[in-house]
Design an enzyme around this catalytic site. Structure first.
Site, mmCIF file in Angstrom:
data_model
loop_
_atom_site.group_PDB
_atom_site.id
_atom_site.type_symbol
_atom_site.label_atom_id
_atom_site.label_comp_id
_atom_site.label_asym_id
_atom_site.label_seq_id
_atom_site.Cartn_x
_atom_site.Cartn_y
_atom_site.Cartn_z
ATOM 1 N N ALA A 68 9.267 -14.746 -87.748
ATOM 2 C CA ALA A 68 10.243 -15.684 -87.201
ATOM 3 C C ALA A 68 11.521 -15.633 -88.014
ATOM 4 C CB ALA A 68 9.673 -17.101 -87.211
ATOM 5 N N ASP A 69 12.596 -16.039 -87.368
ATOM 6 C CA ASP A 69 13.866 -16.195 -88.065
ATOM 7 C C ASP A 69 14.587 -17.382 -87.446
ATOM 8 O OD1 ASP A 69 15.656 -14.720 -90.133
ATOM 9 O OD2 ASP A 69 16.999 -15.410 -88.534
ATOM 10 N N THR A 70 15.145 -18.223 -88.300
ATOM 11 C CA THR A 70 15.813 -19.437 -87.846
ATOM 12 C C THR A 70 17.259 -19.435 -88.305
ATOM 13 O OG1 THR A 70 13.735 -20.672 -87.989
ATOM 14 C CG2 THR A 70 15.764 -21.972 -87.940
ATOM 15 N N GLY A 105 13.832 -17.355 -83.523
ATOM 16 C CA GLY A 105 13.232 -16.222 -82.824
ATOM 17 C C GLY A 105 11.829 -16.035 -83.368
#
Length: 188
Positions: A68-70, A105
């Protein structure tokens, strides 16, 4: 059950994923997180989640990978983690007294399948005074956080409301992550 790896060193993502009752290992990949020219926040977090998942899958091709990436977005501008006190203050000035978007994501993949989703939450941030900013910076909490704040920490006092997934703002939208794990047959 398949060998599951969380492609992140974030203690927040680890704690959130543990809420799903899963056993998993952690391996944090080193990828280039620069924003590409004309890249939207949605495309950016989706690309980074995929790149993280693929980098870890290259090392562990038998595993199922969760990555994930925030990031934050204000007026289509991608807002990352503050690199300094002045950077944090500039970020807070942009989000102070208005709504911004938190986008995460998520990529779940194995040798056969890859699923990607982007989750968006709107966060209202109160107006911060210079003293609020000084006091919050002094806590150390803003370091390493997208947008320079942690909704699950001291900064909760600055957030009158959110519209969407709380766990997304923390760093891993659990409902959507669980749905992807079900789709890839890790969860029932």
């Amino acid at each position: 059950m398949a060998h599951l790896i969380l492609a992140s060193s974030s203690p927040r993502r680890k704690a959130l994923l543990q809420q799903l009752g899963l056993n998993f290992d952690i391996f944090s990949p080193d990828i280039d997180e620069r924003v590409l020219d004309n890249e939207t926040a949605m495309a950016y977090v989706a690309r980074l989640a995929q790149q993280k998942a693929q980098a870890v899958w290259q090392k562990f091709p038998e595993a199922t990978i969760i990555a994930a990436d925030t990031t934050l977005a204000v007026d289509s501008e991608i807002i990352g983690k503050p690199e300094s006190k002045s950077d944090a203050f500039a970020i807070w000035a942009k989000i102070s007294g208005r709504c911004h978007e938190v986008l995460t994501g998520i990529c779940v993949m194995n040798a056969v399948t890859q699923y990607v989703d982007v989750v968006q939450t709107k966060v209202e941030f109160q107006v911060l005074s210079p003293k609020d900013m000084e006091d919050y910076w002094a806590t150390g909490e803003p370091l390493g956080k997208a947008g320079g704040y942690a909704i699950q920490g001291i900064a909760a006092q600055f957030i009158p409301q959110i519209m969407g997934s709380y766990s997304n703002v923390v760093g891993l939208p659990l409902q959507q992550t669980a749905a992807l794990l079900k789709a890839i047959k890790v969860l029932n």
